[in-house]
Design a protein around this motif. Sequence first.
Motif, mmCIF file in Angstrom:
data_model
loop_
_atom_site.group_PDB
_atom_site.id
_atom_site.type_symbol
_atom_site.label_atom_id
_atom_site.label_comp_id
_atom_site.label_asym_id
_atom_site.label_seq_id
_atom_site.Cartn_x
_atom_site.Cartn_y
_atom_site.Cartn_z
ATOM 1 N N HIS A 157 -5.694 -11.393 -18.395
ATOM 2 C CA HIS A 157 -6.796 -12.228 -18.886
ATOM 3 C C HIS A 157 -7.586 -11.467 -19.946
ATOM 4 O O HIS A 157 -7.870 -10.275 -19.798
ATOM 5 N N ASN A 158 -7.955 -12.125 -21.006
ATOM 6 C CA ASN A 158 -8.700 -11.550 -22.127
ATOM 7 C C ASN A 158 -7.846 -10.611 -22.988
ATOM 8 O O ASN A 158 -8.383 -9.896 -23.839
ATOM 9 N N SER A 159 -6.581 -10.601 -22.785
ATOM 10 C CA SER A 159 -5.714 -9.789 -23.642
ATOM 11 C C SER A 159 -5.656 -10.401 -25.031
ATOM 12 O O SER A 159 -5.644 -11.644 -25.172
ATOM 13 N N PRO A 160 -5.654 -9.590 -26.090
ATOM 14 C CA PRO A 160 -5.526 -10.146 -27.448
ATOM 15 C C PRO A 160 -4.206 -10.881 -27.661
ATOM 16 O O PRO A 160 -4.054 -11.609 -28.649
ATOM 17 N N TRP A 161 -3.270 -10.709 -26.753
ATOM 18 C CA TRP A 161 -1.992 -11.396 -26.892
ATOM 19 C C TRP A 161 -2.072 -12.840 -26.398
ATOM 20 O O TRP A 161 -1.137 -13.619 -26.617
#
Length: 534
Positions: free
Chosen positions: A529-533
């Motif tokens: 969660h909240n990963s730039p991916w």
Amino acid sequence: MSQVHNNGNSKYSDKIPKIKFTKLFINGEFVDSVSGKTFETIDPRTEEVIANIAEGDKEDVDLAVKAAREAFDHGPWPRMSGSERGRIMMKFLQLVEENIEELAALDSLDAGKLFELGKAAEIPFAFSVLRYYAGAADKIHGKTLRMANQLQGHTLHEPVGVVGHIIPWNFPIGMFLMKTSPALAAGCTMLVKPAEQSPLSALYLAHLAKLAGIPDGVINVVTGFGETAGAAISSHMDIDCVSFTGSTEVGRVVMQAAATSNLKAVSLELGGKAPLIVFDDVDVDSTINIALKGGFANKGEYCVCSSRILVQEGIYDEFVTKFALYAKGMIVGDPFDPSTHQGPQVDKQQYEKVLSYIEHGKRQGATLLTGGKPCGEKGYYIEPTIFSDVTVVYTFAYVTHICCISSTLLCTNNHVYVFVCLQDDMLIATDEIFGPVVSVIKFKTIEEAIAKANSTCYGLAAGIATNDLNIANTVSRSLRAGIIWINCYLAFDASCPYGGYKMSGFGREFGMEGLYKYLQVKSVVTPLHNSPWL
């Protein structure tokens, strides 16, 4: 020298097993070779034919690989839990233990190995290897990785696939189990090519593996010759890994074939010319027992035999005198006779090779202390042979700047020494003879001992005999060999990795290192969660 030559007479006929399996073992069945050809396996005690064995070739290897590939891609073995594979491997172990008498007799008949020693030590050690990897099968774990950029990763250890095992003739049962056990634990399927000199026990073991519940196609055995069946395994496009034990010359061929086909992974355990370094602070009599075991075990047909014994000058004369006396008392004879210390060489070719090296030693000026002759009128028996006055040529210098990265280095007392252009000049001191021939070489200093010990293209094993801990530590760190034994020799354990430096090969047998070479590491990455991916 006392000798016993029963040459397979009726005195030991009750120990000779009936030969039950002579065909190829492919996909769970014993089958004839595609060509229908056979070859003779010879009793080295009598030079007589034991049986006619199916001669596998490229077409048979193709069938065995097809069976192994099907078992790997679609069969249950790689998909079982590790604990289930381990349970079946333990059943295999139980059956092998129950048939130890017949197995030991097959190797005595086929390879000239001591029957009682096989039952008491060699084959039980092979059991320990199978037991070790059966226990390791459910301990194959990956790792969880906390990565940057809100990524989570984990690794999977997966079986490499179809494995080709090419095994030598000096320890037929031990090598079969040493190769197949870690590959089985990893979940691989495989093809085994035993040496043409000693195929009988491999076929029997394949039969026991099927009885244990190892699925069809997981273990296949193709008997035949190296230049045909062995070459087909090394170059096969559908074999993922090759494990070879044998000579350095053949190891090169295996590696080249693997590289020019599908670039398969290769593990090589090759030749050796092991030194045993004896310092003058030891008890001579107890050290001679180590030297006898190291030099003459398995009639010298052992890649880690201490065929070069380096003795410090203070005890050299006493050592060679007593060593020769002990060797003269060894009994050479029928391997089924419990009083025998040394059986016959495996076949006529090896027998003649060993005798030719003995003649080289005589011609090149070494002193023959004992042995040096064939024994008896029938069979491939050779006396335990010891040479002294074996010369070694080497260059030794103290330097302050190292400029030759191929040199052998020793750092001690804040000094750096370099040994350059190291070369023993007698063939009996440079070549792997693979027979009961030992060279005794004199040295003065620690530095000289290290230089002479390292003056070989091989680096499989070495031994050190000393009561000085500083010497033991210094020398063991300076020797370029894969396993070093201090005040013992041939001290193997299933948990202790074993393999070579230099032209003795690469890759390790035993321990978890022996299992990892049959595994691939796969990385799996997932964004959080909240990963730039995302």
